[in-house]
Scaffold this active site. Structure first.
Site, PDB file in Angstrom:
ATOM      1  N   TYR A  38       6.543 -10.415  -5.013  1.00  0.00           N
ATOM      2  CA  TYR A  38       7.253  -9.316  -4.345  1.00  0.00           C
ATOM      3  C   TYR A  38       8.459  -9.905  -3.633  1.00  0.00           C
ATOM      4  CZ  TYR A  38       2.492  -7.850  -5.146  1.00  0.00           C
ATOM      5  OH  TYR A  38       1.272  -7.622  -5.740  1.00  0.00           O
ATOM      6  N   HIS A  95       0.831  -1.207   0.000  1.00  0.00           N
ATOM      7  CA  HIS A  95       0.000   0.000   0.000  1.00  0.00           C
ATOM      8  C   HIS A  95       0.865   1.256   0.000  1.00  0.00           C
ATOM      9  CE1 HIS A  95      -3.628  -2.448   1.670  1.00  0.00           C
ATOM     10  NE2 HIS A  95      -3.475  -2.586   0.380  1.00  0.00           N
TER      11      HIS A  95
END
Ligand code: CA
Length: 436
Positions: A385, A240
């Site tokens: 990721y 985020h």
């Protein structure tokens, strides 16, 4: 643009669901202070807008089935010339009826007087119970007021029920007009993503790519459907990340998760591309796994597919890909069973999309995953990721890739609403070579 008839039809549907012994109350949110006396731009609550088509704050809607004077009522502000001088035209009571199609309209100031009268004789009150404690209290206060009238005691509601599951169930199936809005929203966001690919250069700042996106979508009468995530290099691994304030480095990737809101409908698109226009071998290896995972998930996401199945399809491809590159060891089955892929892929593969970017709707009911049906709209967004300090070969460290599309489930399969943004390695590199 959704016409008032469609909103009216939805209110009728709620009336039918709750029945003649009930009343439903749905409030708009008020305006919100940003700081000092400056407000955030007003955006109506999605449930309120979905049923009313009303854009004004300080409004509230009541659905009282089979009432003599019609099923639906809008409480809103009376037109006030002074207010209009400062803030522009108001809806007013007459337009609530003529433009929005409500049977009745009252001044919002009269609500505490009229609401107990509307509740009287109804057994059940449906509202967004538990979502806003102040509003919960107001409903209880109105109920108490009916009780406190001696003559009405026996006619006071005795059940307060959440409207949420019923509204969620309606909103998860999109109408033709809603699909048009979602398509438009995806088309506009797609233009913004392409513009970012075409303008990206090493040493630009993340916020400058944001500026390109914002220019494109606001030019098309749209606004962001959520805070854009523009993460260069290792920032792509912060799920985020919204600071968007760092320099884009030659040789890094940039991950951009940004959507547009058009007529209150959201798009939600992610692309990851090389800052200098060319993927390195290691970046391309990771990127291709994510793209293959998305392709596998898209192939699954059809009528009858349970919500977990397209996620599982993506997990399988990602885990196998990480094994092939040596980032995981062992066999596929054990890695999936033991969730060892989670250190590289820690989120689910998609969510509902509609008026809210994470739209309402259950993902599982009584322990069973929901089945996809026509006219549902989801995102499909696998990613990998690799933290900058992961114990993996150096060339892979700090790489974060996500590819996210907006997908309409159709009777024949699915339609990718966001297909206008390139996503194969060749297509991305080609569009980045083209001058703006
Ligand atoms: Ca997203």
């Amino acid at each position: 643009m959704i016409e008032s008839n469609e909103f009216r039809k939805r209110r009728k549907q709620i009336a039918k669901i709750i029945g003649h012994d009930s009343i439903a109350i749905i409030a708009a949110k008020g305006t919100c202070i940003r700081n000092g006396d400056a407000e955030y731009k007003y955006r109506p609550d999605s449930n309120f807008y979905y049923l009313s088509g009303c854009h004004e704050p300080n409004s509230l809607m009541v659905i009282c089935p089979e009432s003599d004077e019609g099923d639906d009522i809008l409480f809103c502000q009376e037109i006030n010339k002074n207010n209009e001088t400062w803030n522009g035209p108001m809806l007013g009571l007459e337009n609530a009826k003529h433009k929005l199609g409500f049977n009745r309209a009252y001044d919002i100031k009269s609500i505490d007087r009229i609401m107990p009268q509307l509740m009287q004789g109804r057994d059940k009150v449906y509202f967004m119970l538990g979502m806003d404690s102040d509003f919960d209290k107001r409903v209880v206060d109105w109920t108490h007021k009916v009780f406190s009238e001696k003559w009405a005691k026996s006619q006071a509601p005795h059940e307060l029920i959440s409207l949420k599951p019923f509204l969620d169930d309606m909103r998860v199936y999109k109408s033709k007009e809603e699909i048009k809005c979602l398509q438009k929203s995806a088309d506009i966001a797609a233009l913004g993503h392409v513009k970012m690919m075409q303008t990206c250069q090493p040493n630009m700042y993340e916020y400058q790519l944001n500026a390109e996106f914002m220019h494109t979508i606001t030019y098309h009468n749209s606004s962001p459907s959520y805070l854009p995530i523009i993460g260069g290099g290792r920032n792509a691994c912060i799920l985020h990340y919204v600071k968007n304030n760092e320099k884009l480095i030659d040789g890094d990737l940039v991950l951009i998760d940004a959507g547009a809101e058009y007529d209150y409908y959201a798009s939600d698109i992610t692309r990851t591309f090389p800052v200098n226009g060319t993927f390195s071998k290691a970046q391309a290896e990771i990127y291709q796994i994510v793209l293959d995972a998305q392709t596998a998930a898209l192939a699954k996401a059809k009528v009858g597919c349970h919500y977990n199945e397209f996620h599982d399809a993506a997990v399988k491809v990602i885990t196998q890909g990480l094994l092939d590159l040596g980032l995981l060891t062992g066999d596929l089955k054990t890695n999936i069973e033991e969730n060892s892929y989670i250190k590289f892929y820690m989120h689910k593969t998609g969510h509902w999309l509609g008026l809210d970017v994470h739209d309402c709707g259950e993902y599982s009911v009584d322990g069973l995953w929901v089945e996809l049906e026509p006219n549902m709209v989801i995102t499909i967004e696998p990613g990998i990721y690799i933290s900058h300090d992961a114990k993996v070969p150096k060339k892979y460290r700090g790489i974060g890739v996500r590819i996210e599309d907006d997908v309409l489930i159709t009777s024949k399969g699915n339609k990718v609403l966001s297909e206008n943004v390139p996503k194969s390695i060749a297509d991305i590199e080609e569009i980045m070579r083209k001058p703006v």
